[in-house]
Design a protein around this motif. Structure first.
Motif, mmCIF file in Angstrom:
data_model
loop_
_atom_site.group_PDB
_atom_site.id
_atom_site.type_symbol
_atom_site.label_atom_id
_atom_site.label_comp_id
_atom_site.label_asym_id
_atom_site.label_seq_id
_atom_site.Cartn_x
_atom_site.Cartn_y
_atom_site.Cartn_z
ATOM 1 N N ALA A 76 0.835 -1.200 0.000
ATOM 2 C CA ALA A 76 0.000 0.000 0.000
ATOM 3 C C ALA A 76 0.871 1.251 0.000
ATOM 4 O O ALA A 76 2.014 1.228 0.465
ATOM 5 C CB ALA A 76 -0.920 -0.009 1.216
ATOM 6 N N VAL A 77 0.326 2.341 -0.494
ATOM 7 C CA VAL A 77 1.022 3.627 -0.484
ATOM 8 C C VAL A 77 -0.018 4.727 -0.308
ATOM 9 O O VAL A 77 -1.127 4.644 -0.850
ATOM 10 C CB VAL A 77 1.835 3.845 -1.778
ATOM 11 C CG1 VAL A 77 0.931 3.836 -3.004
ATOM 12 C CG2 VAL A 77 2.651 5.129 -1.713
ATOM 13 N N TYR A 114 1.402 -6.603 2.067
ATOM 14 C CA TYR A 114 2.458 -7.023 2.994
ATOM 15 C C TYR A 114 3.022 -5.867 3.809
ATOM 16 O O TYR A 114 3.686 -6.086 4.817
ATOM 17 C CB TYR A 114 3.605 -7.669 2.212
ATOM 18 C CG TYR A 114 3.275 -9.036 1.668
ATOM 19 C CD1 TYR A 114 3.283 -10.153 2.484
ATOM 20 C CD2 TYR A 114 2.954 -9.209 0.322
ATOM 21 C CE1 TYR A 114 2.982 -11.411 1.997
ATOM 22 C CE2 TYR A 114 2.658 -10.470 -0.187
ATOM 23 C CZ TYR A 114 2.669 -11.561 0.651
ATOM 24 O OH TYR A 114 2.361 -12.807 0.155
ATOM 25 N N GLY A 115 2.779 -4.651 3.364
ATOM 26 C CA GLY A 115 3.312 -3.485 4.044
ATOM 27 C C GLY A 115 2.805 -2.236 3.362
ATOM 28 O O GLY A 115 1.917 -2.288 2.507
ATOM 29 N N ALA A 116 3.373 -1.091 3.759
ATOM 30 C CA ALA A 116 2.888 0.166 3.199
ATOM 31 C C ALA A 116 3.973 1.231 3.271
ATOM 32 O O ALA A 116 4.869 1.176 4.123
ATOM 33 C CB ALA A 116 1.634 0.636 3.936
ATOM 34 N N VAL A 117 3.855 2.211 2.378
ATOM 35 C CA VAL A 117 4.700 3.402 2.383
ATOM 36 C C VAL A 117 3.778 4.595 2.603
ATOM 37 O O VAL A 117 2.883 4.844 1.792
ATOM 38 C CB VAL A 117 5.476 3.565 1.061
ATOM 39 C CG1 VAL A 117 6.292 4.844 1.078
ATOM 40 C CG2 VAL A 117 6.381 2.359 0.829
ATOM 41 N N LEU A 167 5.626 0.955 6.732
ATOM 42 C CA LEU A 167 4.997 -0.025 7.604
ATOM 43 C C LEU A 167 5.309 -1.426 7.094
ATOM 44 O O LEU A 167 5.172 -1.699 5.903
ATOM 45 C CB LEU A 167 3.480 0.186 7.645
ATOM 46 C CG LEU A 167 2.985 1.596 7.982
ATOM 47 C CD1 LEU A 167 1.462 1.637 7.954
ATOM 48 C CD2 LEU A 167 3.513 2.039 9.341
ATOM 49 N N THR A 168 5.708 -2.300 7.992
ATOM 50 C CA THR A 168 6.024 -3.675 7.618
ATOM 51 C C THR A 168 5.163 -4.636 8.430
ATOM 52 O O THR A 168 4.434 -4.234 9.343
ATOM 53 C CB THR A 168 7.508 -4.000 7.865
ATOM 54 O OG1 THR A 168 7.782 -3.930 9.274
ATOM 55 C CG2 THR A 168 8.404 -3.015 7.131
ATOM 56 N N SER A 169 5.261 -5.905 8.088
ATOM 57 C CA SER A 169 4.527 -6.952 8.812
ATOM 58 C C SER A 169 5.410 -8.189 8.874
ATOM 59 O O SER A 169 5.407 -9.016 7.956
ATOM 60 C CB SER A 169 3.200 -7.260 8.111
ATOM 61 O OG SER A 169 2.568 -8.363 8.714
#
Length: 348
Positions: A45-46, A89-92, A101-103
């Motif tokens: 995601a962004v 899986y994550g986001a900027v 953001l990570t997971s």
């Protein structure tokens, strides 16, 4: 021993070559996924201002072509929700306080990859800030902008690298195969085998959860939900084997074990995301019990908000299909359609 009692040379050579071919197939099945693993189209995601989003996505795609597939979301909260539901899986997150953001619970490998993206982003935003300050004639350089990296769904402290969670999948697959084979050999009667699979799956799941969650602390979440998921995973592997034996006799043992261990297990994506596998094999693996079980166990442990209906449905379908094959084999044998005594005993 006379010459006539010895195995013919031709058969000896054929057997040796055949066994060597089997070894080659096993090596290929287990080494191919890891050797060819290469991330492609990882959903990330962004969010942020349109210009910043366009610049970041272009820079990331230039640095790592085809690795990340960005999905725009409204804000940080929306990005966190998407991670919690396993949509990404994550986001900027861009803006005045950029953040990645990570997971770790979803994938430690992708988390490390996003850590590299955070470094690239920090370099880029500071370079832009310095250029803007220089263009405005600022007397001094702007303060350094740090890009925070936040793990919003971390792994358990007892399994910080995720190796325990990945390792828990192999006993599940192997246990399902061993259970199906042992029940097929030791229990006579197709309906009794169905009962044995149900009991074995339930007790085996309790044992696995007791060790992996209550003792080692690798699994998280509700322990009884984990028991239910693992029990269905064991049944989804063992029941098709006993069902194939009811239909085919002893040949069903080999077919069921080969399908589960050498076909389904290597493409299960238990150790790394399915996007790392050559497509479409990553997606195909989720339709088999090992892949569906790995996804379900991870969801139950760390992603209770995720929609886990698909892995539940896949595992339930395989378990019911195996039981149905056992019933068909039972009634076929009871009706006298199978005259061969060995096949009748195997399917009875």
């Amino acid at each position: 021993m006379s010459a006539s009692d010895r195995t013919p040379i031709g058969r000896v050579i054929a057997l040796a070559i055949g066994l060597a071919a089997v070894v080659g197939v096993i090596v290929l099945a287990f080494s191919w996924p890891s050797i060819t693993a290469d991330p492609r189209d990882l959903p990330i995601a962004v969010s942020g201002p349109a210009e910043a989003v366009d610049a970041v996505t272009a820079n990331v795609d230039e640095a790592q072509p085809g690795v990340i597939a960005f999905t725009e979301v409204d804000d940080r909260d929306a990005a966190v929700d998407a991670i919690a539901q396993r949509e990404v899986y994550g986001a900027v997150v861009l803006g005045t306080e950029p953040e990645v953001l990570t997971s770790g619970a979803a994938s430690t490998v992708v988390s490390q990859l996003l850590g590299g993206v955070a470094g690239q982003l920090e370099t880029a935003v500071n370079a832009q800030a310095q250029q803007a300050a220089a263009a405005a004639g600022a007397p001094q350089a702007p303060p350094h902008i740090d890009v925070a990296v936040t793990d919003v769904v971390p792994l358990a402290e007892a399994d910080e690298r995720g190796t325990g969670l990945a390792a828990a999948m192999f006993p599940l697959v192997l246990g399902g195969i061993i259970g199906g084979v042992a029940i097929s050999l030791a229990v006579l009667g197709a309906l009794r085998r169905v009962l044995a699979v149900v009991v074995y799956s339930a007790v085996g799941a309790i044992a696995i959860v007791s060790i992996m969650q209550l003792w080692f602390g690798v699994l998280q979440g509700d322990s009884w939900m984990n028991v239910a998921g693992i029990a269905l995973g064991l049944a989804a592997i063992a029941a098709p084997i006993t069902g194939l034996v009811a239909l085919m006799g002893r040949a069903g043992l080999a077919l069921g074990a080969v399908v589960m261990m050498l076909v389904a297990n290597p493409i299960s994506a238990a150790a790394f995301p399915m996007e790392f596998l050559v497509q479409p094999w990553g997606a195909v693996g989720q339709w088999f019990p090992p892949g569906a079980a790995a996804t379900l166990v991870r969801d139950l442990s760390y992603f209770p908000a995720a929609d886990a209906s698909f892995p539940w449905l896949v595992l339930g379908t395989w378990a019911l299909a195996g039981a149905l094959c056992s019933l068909i084999g039972h009634f076929r044998t009871a009706g006298g359609a199978e005259p061969d005594r060995e096949a009748a005993v195997a399917a009875a």
